[in-house]
Design an enzyme around this catalytic site. Structure first.
Site, PDB file in Angstrom:
ATOM      1  N   ARG A 273      -3.266   2.441  12.677  1.00  0.00           N
ATOM      2  CA  ARG A 273      -2.472   3.724  11.976  1.00  0.00           C
ATOM      3  C   ARG A 273      -1.662   4.497  12.907  1.00  0.00           C
ATOM      4  O   ARG A 273      -0.735   5.017  12.485  1.00  0.00           O
ATOM      5  CB  ARG A 273      -3.793   4.438  11.498  1.00  0.00           C
ATOM      6  CG  ARG A 273      -4.359   3.855  10.402  1.00  0.00           C
ATOM      7  CD  ARG A 273      -5.845   4.691  10.067  1.00  0.00           C
ATOM      8  NE  ARG A 273      -6.666   3.512   9.192  1.00  0.00           N
ATOM      9  CZ  ARG A 273      -7.653   4.076   8.770  1.00  0.00           C
ATOM     10  NH1 ARG A 273      -8.531   5.239   9.291  1.00  0.00           N
ATOM     11  NH2 ARG A 273      -8.276   3.491   7.816  1.00  0.00           N
TER      12      ARG A 273
ATOM     13  N   ARG B 293     -11.038   7.045   4.458  1.00  0.00           N
ATOM     14  CA  ARG B 293     -11.078   6.101   3.493  1.00  0.00           C
ATOM     15  C   ARG B 293     -12.260   5.516   2.755  1.00  0.00           C
ATOM     16  O   ARG B 293     -12.643   4.241   2.277  1.00  0.00           O
ATOM     17  CB  ARG B 293      -9.999   5.062   4.093  1.00  0.00           C
ATOM     18  CG  ARG B 293      -8.892   5.487   4.539  1.00  0.00           C
ATOM     19  CD  ARG B 293      -7.877   4.219   4.325  1.00  0.00           C
ATOM     20  NE  ARG B 293      -6.842   4.252   5.202  1.00  0.00           N
ATOM     21  CZ  ARG B 293      -5.585   5.161   5.411  1.00  0.00           C
ATOM     22  NH1 ARG B 293      -5.692   5.883   4.358  1.00  0.00           N
ATOM     23  NH2 ARG B 293      -4.748   5.109   6.156  1.00  0.00           N
TER      24      ARG B 293
ATOM     25  N   CYS C 100       0.748  -1.195  -0.044  1.00  0.00           N
ATOM     26  CA  CYS C 100      -0.016  -0.065   0.230  1.00  0.00           C
ATOM     27  C   CYS C 100       0.975   1.237   0.001  1.00  0.00           C
ATOM     28  O   CYS C 100       2.079   1.100   0.204  1.00  0.00           O
ATOM     29  CB  CYS C 100      -0.809  -0.016   1.308  1.00  0.00           C
ATOM     30  SG  CYS C 100      -2.335   1.224   0.811  1.00  0.00           S
TER      31      CYS C 100
ATOM     32  N   CYS D 258      -4.330   5.815   0.387  1.00  0.00           N
ATOM     33  CA  CYS D 258      -3.695   4.546  -0.141  1.00  0.00           C
ATOM     34  C   CYS D 258      -3.612   4.710  -1.663  1.00  0.00           C
ATOM     35  O   CYS D 258      -3.542   3.654  -2.473  1.00  0.00           O
ATOM     36  CB  CYS D 258      -4.866   3.439   0.303  1.00  0.00           C
ATOM     37  SG  CYS D 258      -5.152   3.462   2.111  1.00  0.00           S
TER      38      CYS D 258
ATOM     39  N   CYS E 283      -0.311   4.093   1.701  1.00  0.00           N
ATOM     40  CA  CYS E 283      -0.532   5.179   2.891  1.00  0.00           C
ATOM     41  C   CYS E 283       0.601   5.294   3.882  1.00  0.00           C
ATOM     42  O   CYS E 283       0.591   6.489   4.509  1.00  0.00           O
ATOM     43  CB  CYS E 283      -1.750   4.673   3.678  1.00  0.00           C
ATOM     44  SG  CYS E 283      -1.782   3.020   4.011  1.00  0.00           S
TER      45      CYS E 283
ATOM     46  N   TYR F 247      -2.310 -10.578  15.703  1.00  0.00           N
ATOM     47  CA  TYR F 247      -1.481  -9.986  16.659  1.00  0.00           C
ATOM     48  C   TYR F 247      -1.148 -10.920  18.013  1.00  0.00           C
ATOM     49  O   TYR F 247      -0.297 -10.767  18.831  1.00  0.00           O
ATOM     50  CB  TYR F 247      -1.754  -8.643  17.020  1.00  0.00           C
ATOM     51  CG  TYR F 247      -1.963  -7.741  15.865  1.00  0.00           C
ATOM     52  CD1 TYR F 247      -0.779  -7.101  15.459  1.00  0.00           C
ATOM     53  CD2 TYR F 247      -3.109  -7.458  15.403  1.00  0.00           C
ATOM     54  CE1 TYR F 247      -0.855  -6.116  14.398  1.00  0.00           C
ATOM     55  CE2 TYR F 247      -3.288  -6.344  14.330  1.00  0.00           C
ATOM     56  CZ  TYR F 247      -1.947  -5.814  14.013  1.00  0.00           C
ATOM     57  OH  TYR F 247      -2.216  -5.044  12.781  1.00  0.00           O
TER      58      TYR F 247
ATOM     59  N   SER G 223      -6.128  -4.675  14.204  1.00  0.00           N
ATOM     60  CA  SER G 223      -5.511  -4.098  15.433  1.00  0.00           C
ATOM     61  C   SER G 223      -6.669  -3.802  16.324  1.00  0.00           C
ATOM     62  O   SER G 223      -6.532  -3.783  17.824  1.00  0.00           O
ATOM     63  CB  SER G 223      -4.704  -2.808  14.964  1.00  0.00           C
ATOM     64  OG  SER G 223      -5.782  -2.015  14.440  1.00  0.00           O
TER      65      SER G 223
ATOM     66  N   LYS H 248     -11.161  -8.421   5.904  1.00  0.00           N
ATOM     67  CA  LYS H 248     -10.922  -7.678   7.060  1.00  0.00           C
ATOM     68  C   LYS H 248     -11.798  -6.493   7.298  1.00  0.00           C
ATOM     69  O   LYS H 248     -12.320  -6.071   6.303  1.00  0.00           O
ATOM     70  CB  LYS H 248      -9.591  -7.141   6.614  1.00  0.00           C
ATOM     71  CG  LYS H 248      -8.716  -6.033   7.335  1.00  0.00           C
ATOM     72  CD  LYS H 248      -7.500  -5.446   6.501  1.00  0.00           C
ATOM     73  CE  LYS H 248      -7.144  -4.398   7.237  1.00  0.00           C
ATOM     74  NZ  LYS H 248      -6.322  -3.513   6.597  1.00  0.00           N
TER      75      LYS H 248
ATOM     76  N   LYS I  11     -12.276  -5.400   2.268  1.00  0.00           N
ATOM     77  CA  LYS I  11     -11.787  -4.549   3.273  1.00  0.00           C
ATOM     78  C   LYS I  11     -12.737  -3.558   3.507  1.00  0.00           C
ATOM     79  O   LYS I  11     -12.909  -2.756   3.135  1.00  0.00           O
ATOM     80  CB  LYS I  11     -10.464  -4.179   2.963  1.00  0.00           C
ATOM     81  CG  LYS I  11      -9.701  -3.294   4.003  1.00  0.00           C
ATOM     82  CD  LYS I  11      -8.329  -2.833   3.380  1.00  0.00           C
ATOM     83  CE  LYS I  11      -7.759  -1.673   4.530  1.00  0.00           C
ATOM     84  NZ  LYS I  11      -6.447  -1.541   4.179  1.00  0.00           N
TER      85      LYS I  11
HETATM   86  C1  PBG Z   1      -2.995  -0.372   4.923  1.00  0.00           C
HETATM   87  C2  PBG Z   1      -3.481  -1.316   5.915  1.00  0.00           C
HETATM   88  C3  PBG Z   1      -4.277  -1.114   6.895  1.00  0.00           C
HETATM   89  C4  PBG Z   1      -4.211  -2.283   7.774  1.00  0.00           C
HETATM   90  C5  PBG Z   1      -3.768  -3.216   6.842  1.00  0.00           C
HETATM   91  N1  PBG Z   1      -3.049  -2.477   5.790  1.00  0.00           N
HETATM   92  C6  PBG Z   1      -4.721   0.296   7.694  1.00  0.00           C
HETATM   93  C7  PBG Z   1      -5.803   1.007   6.633  1.00  0.00           C
HETATM   94  O1  PBG Z   1      -6.193   0.717   5.683  1.00  0.00           O
HETATM   95  O2  PBG Z   1      -6.041   2.139   7.456  1.00  0.00           O
HETATM   96  C8  PBG Z   1      -5.150  -2.508   9.102  1.00  0.00           C
HETATM   97  C9  PBG Z   1      -4.502  -3.510   9.948  1.00  0.00           C
HETATM   98  C10 PBG Z   1      -5.079  -3.293  11.383  1.00  0.00           C
HETATM   99  O3  PBG Z   1      -5.693  -2.488  11.664  1.00  0.00           O
HETATM  100  O4  PBG Z   1      -4.416  -4.188  11.985  1.00  0.00           O
HETATM  101  N2  PBG Z   1      -3.679   0.084   4.159  1.00  0.00           N
HETATM  102 ZN    ZN Z   2      -3.368   1.942   2.846  1.00  0.00          ZN
END
Ligand code: PBG
Ligand code: ZN
Length: 340
Positions: free
Chosen positions: A220, A232, A133, A143, A135, A329, A290, A263, A210
């Protein structure tokens, strides 16, 4: 014996008697279609560009951002306990690294490119997934590459993201996993993998379904990828969008994804089940993100439930829904828990 049998009175139909099937702990384990094993787990690693960095991420209990020098000592005991796979996220902390195009994403001297080579050399058996990605590397934190009106320029973003994916694959990643959500990136990456002659040895895992929402906050914080404006919602899926998710899953299978990911996980078990139905011939992965991880910790800390019991319950739910690969995690804990 026959008198004893006839004197037993059974209320209701004989099929109502279920307890015998799960009285013993082993019999209870047998009730699951799939049981959690170490090989199902992928552990997220945040790799920063400060070589000696080892910083606790306050919102992500027990998780650290690590520089290159800290990776091998950290991974050694985990690999010994049976860790099979990691997913890498780059975290540029040095000033002036980010720009509008995310140029640093595939910098050969950047943290991810170096980490791929280092891990591959030191742990040849470890399966290396790399999140793809922009971002973490864009000044605006979105992204992809933006148009003048601040919306994503899909074509430029796909061109750039597919180049980044190829760079990771050429550096030795076993799997590239685009999480950006730009339309058509799976096809673009697959075609470039073929062009480079590495499609046969590079797994393409799509973050196909996602969803946007409030569960990525701690990530983040860890990755320093909070968008500097806006959100997003115009590229990650709306939480109610089951149909959209099904279309994205079907599309990404058609574009050449080898694995489909859903996800977050716990809030989207129906989507995992849909992914398994639509993609019955490929593995489905789920990312226990997370915010979900932090929530389990917070609940346990507040005395609502026991941490380990909840970690297993959540994971069993994800497996039951149809996933057989889990980004978690909790992986280091599971490596211990699964031994007992
Ligand atoms: C990057 C990305 C993200 C996550 C995985 N790849 C963050 C987002 O999309 O803002 C989230 C993973 C997590 O929260 O553990 N695009
Ligand atoms: Zn991203």
């Amino acid at each position: 014996a026959s008198t004893a049998a006839t004197s037993v009175s059974i209320s209701g139909d004989i099929s109502s008697q279920l307890h015998g099937g799960y009285h013993h702990p082993l019999a209870r384990a047998w009730q699951a279609e799939r049981q959690l094993t170490k090989s199902m787990l992928i552990y997220p690693l945040f790799v920063s560009d400060l070589e000696d960095d080892e910083t606790l991420i306050p919102s992500l209990p027990g998780q650290y951002r690590r520089g290159l020098n800290k990776l091998v000592p950290f991974l050694e005991p985990l690999v010994r306990k049976g860790l099979r796979s990691v997913i890498l996220f780059g975290v540029p902390l040095k000033p002036g690294v980010k720009d509008a195009l995310g140029t640093a994403a595939d910098d050969p001297q950047g943290p991810v490119m170096q980490a791929i080579r280092l891990i591959k050399q030191r742990f040849p058996q470890l399966f290396i997934v790399v999140d793809v990605c922009l971002c973490e590397y864009t000044s605006h934190g979105h992204c992809g590459i933006l148009r003048d009106d601040s919306t994503l320029n899909n074509q430029l973003s796909v061109d750039r993201i597919s180049d980044v994916a190829i760079a990771y694959a050429l550096a030795g990643a076993h799997c590239v996993a685009p999480s950006d959500m730009n339309d058509g990136r799976i096809r673009a990456i697959k075609l470039k993998l073929i062009e480079e002659g590495i499609a046969h040895k590079t797994l393409l895992m799509s973050y196909a379904a996602k969803f946007s929402g409030c569960l990525y906050g701690p990530f983040r914080d860890a990755a320093g990828s909070v968008p500097s404006f806006g959100d997003r919602k115009c590229y990650q899926l709306p939480p109610g969008g089951r149909g959209l998710a099904r279309r994205a899953i079907t599309r990404d299978i058609g574009e050449g994804a080898d694995i489909i990911m859903v996800k977050p996980a716990s809030q989207y078990l129906d989507i995992i089940s849909d992914a398994k139905e639509l993609g019955r011939d490929l593995p489905v992965a789920a990312y226990h993100v997370s915010g979900e991880f932090a929530m389990v910790h917070a609940g346990a800390k507040a005395g609502v439930f026991d941490l380990k019991t909840m970690a297993f319950e959540v994971t069993e739910g994800i497996l039951r829904a149809g996933a057989t690969i889990i980004v978690s995690y909790f992986t280091p804990e599971f490596l211990d828990w699964l031994d007992n």
